[in-house]
Design a protein around this motif. Sequence first.
Motif, short mmCIF file in Angstrom:
data_model
loop_
_atom_site.label_atom_id
_atom_site.label_comp_id
_atom_site.label_asym_id
_atom_site.label_seq_id
_atom_site.Cartn_x
_atom_site.Cartn_y
_atom_site.Cartn_z
N CYS A 93 -11.57 0.00 11.70
CA CYS A 93 -10.88 -1.11 12.36
C CYS A 93 -10.96 -2.39 11.53
CB CYS A 93 -11.44 -1.34 13.76
SG CYS A 93 -10.96 -0.05 14.95
N ASP A 94 -12.08 -2.59 10.86
CA ASP A 94 -12.22 -3.75 9.99
C ASP A 94 -11.20 -3.68 8.86
OD1 ASP A 94 -13.46 -6.13 8.94
OD2 ASP A 94 -14.55 -4.87 7.52
N ARG A 95 -11.08 -2.53 8.23
CA ARG A 95 -10.11 -2.36 7.14
C ARG A 95 -8.68 -2.56 7.63
NH1 ARG A 95 -6.57 1.03 5.24
NH2 ARG A 95 -7.04 2.83 6.54
N LEU A 96 -8.36 -1.93 8.76
CA LEU A 96 -7.00 -2.03 9.30
C LEU A 96 -6.68 -3.45 9.74
CD1 LEU A 96 -6.94 1.27 11.39
CD2 LEU A 96 -5.74 0.84 9.22
N SER A 97 -7.65 -4.11 10.33
CA SER A 97 -7.47 -5.49 10.76
C SER A 97 -7.17 -6.40 9.58
CB SER A 97 -8.71 -5.97 11.50
OG SER A 97 -8.59 -7.33 11.84
N ASP A 98 -7.93 -6.24 8.51
CA ASP A 98 -7.70 -7.03 7.29
C ASP A 98 -6.33 -6.73 6.68
OD1 ASP A 98 -10.17 -8.26 7.51
OD2 ASP A 98 -11.11 -7.07 5.93
N LEU A 99 -5.98 -5.47 6.62
CA LEU A 99 -4.74 -5.05 5.98
C LEU A 99 -3.50 -5.52 6.74
CD1 LEU A 99 -3.44 -3.36 3.70
CD2 LEU A 99 -3.65 -1.36 5.21
N TYR A 100 -3.55 -5.40 8.08
CA TYR A 100 -2.36 -5.68 8.89
C TYR A 100 -2.46 -6.98 9.70
CZ TYR A 100 -1.16 -0.87 7.77
OH TYR A 100 -0.87 0.30 7.11
N GLY A 101 -3.59 -7.67 9.62
CA GLY A 101 -3.75 -8.91 10.38
C GLY A 101 -3.87 -8.67 11.89
N ILE A 102 -4.51 -7.58 12.26
CA ILE A 102 -4.68 -7.23 13.68
C ILE A 102 -5.90 -7.93 14.23
CG2 ILE A 102 -5.07 -5.34 15.32
CD1 ILE A 102 -3.61 -3.50 13.26
N ALA A 103 -5.70 -8.71 15.28
CA ALA A 103 -6.79 -9.46 15.92
C ALA A 103 -7.65 -8.52 16.76
CB ALA A 103 -6.22 -10.55 16.80
N PRO A 104 -8.95 -8.81 16.90
CA PRO A 104 -9.83 -7.96 17.71
C PRO A 104 -9.32 -7.71 19.13
CG PRO A 104 -11.14 -9.50 16.44
CD PRO A 104 -9.70 -9.90 16.25
N HIS A 105 -8.66 -8.70 19.74
CA HIS A 105 -8.17 -8.48 21.11
C HIS A 105 -6.98 -7.51 21.14
CE1 HIS A 105 -5.77 -12.00 19.79
NE2 HIS A 105 -4.81 -11.42 20.48
N ASN A 106 -6.46 -7.14 19.97
CA ASN A 106 -5.40 -6.14 19.90
C ASN A 106 -5.93 -4.76 19.54
OD1 ASN A 106 -3.44 -7.92 20.69
ND2 ASN A 106 -2.43 -8.05 18.71
N ILE A 107 -7.24 -4.58 19.63
CA ILE A 107 -7.84 -3.26 19.53
C ILE A 107 -8.03 -2.80 20.98
CG2 ILE A 107 -9.81 -1.89 18.76
CD1 ILE A 107 -10.28 -4.09 16.62
N LEU A 108 -7.24 -1.81 21.38
CA LEU A 108 -7.16 -1.41 22.78
C LEU A 108 -7.54 0.04 22.97
CD1 LEU A 108 -3.63 -2.93 23.59
CD2 LEU A 108 -5.87 -4.01 23.95
N GLY A 109 -8.12 0.32 24.14
CA GLY A 109 -8.25 1.70 24.58
C GLY A 109 -6.90 2.12 25.13
N HIS A 110 -6.56 3.38 25.03
CA HIS A 110 -5.27 3.87 25.50
C HIS A 110 -4.99 3.42 26.93
CE1 HIS A 110 -2.48 7.62 26.08
NE2 HIS A 110 -1.79 6.50 26.03
N ARG A 111 -6.01 3.45 27.79
CA ARG A 111 -5.82 3.04 29.18
C ARG A 111 -5.38 1.59 29.30
NH1 ARG A 111 -11.68 3.72 29.00
NH2 ARG A 111 -12.65 1.66 28.87
N GLU A 112 -5.71 0.76 28.32
CA GLU A 112 -5.36 -0.66 28.35
C GLU A 112 -3.90 -0.91 27.97
OE1 GLU A 112 -9.46 -2.94 27.39
OE2 GLU A 112 -8.69 -1.70 25.74
N THR A 113 -3.18 0.13 27.60
CA THR A 113 -1.76 0.02 27.29
C THR A 113 -0.89 0.31 28.51
OG1 THR A 113 -1.44 2.34 26.63
CG2 THR A 113 -2.20 0.78 24.91
N GLY A 114 -1.53 0.57 29.64
CA GLY A 114 -0.79 0.91 30.85
C GLY A 114 -0.74 2.40 31.13
#
Length: 140
Positions: A93-114
């Motif tokens: 997640c650290d690597r992906l966040s750096d690469l794509y600019g994904i904020a920690p609050h956009n790391i979701l469990g599947h259930r959090e997508t509805g």
Amino acid sequence: MNAPEYIILHTLAFDGEAGIDRVRRWHLDKGWSDVGYHYLIRRSGALETGRAEDEQGAHALGYNSRSIGIAFEGHGDHEMWTLPQVLSAVRLCDRLSDLYGIAPHNILGHRETGAKKTCPGSKIDMDAFRALFFHCIPED
């Protein structure tokens, strides 16, 4: 094409052992074009690659064209992630966040997508995982 803004975490919801090749067969048997996830993290912490990151996933309705899907071996309603899984996930997640600019609050469990399921599992505390993400473990 995939333009990642989110990282979506899943469980296989399977108590046995399952590597990416087995999961790919499950998904191909459903008529899918490939495994739905971009990565699988085994109980040992080993990271296995599924779809390419630039390919749209098939893991979270409404998020597939803008997310990276990461599945965890095991069943999150029956067991917590292992420490090696957590360490591997934080690094990824650290690597992906750096690469794509994904904020920690956009790391979701599947259930959090509805999704109408407990995925990544009732034993998985997503807030606790996101808290770990703020204290990332560096690569060895």
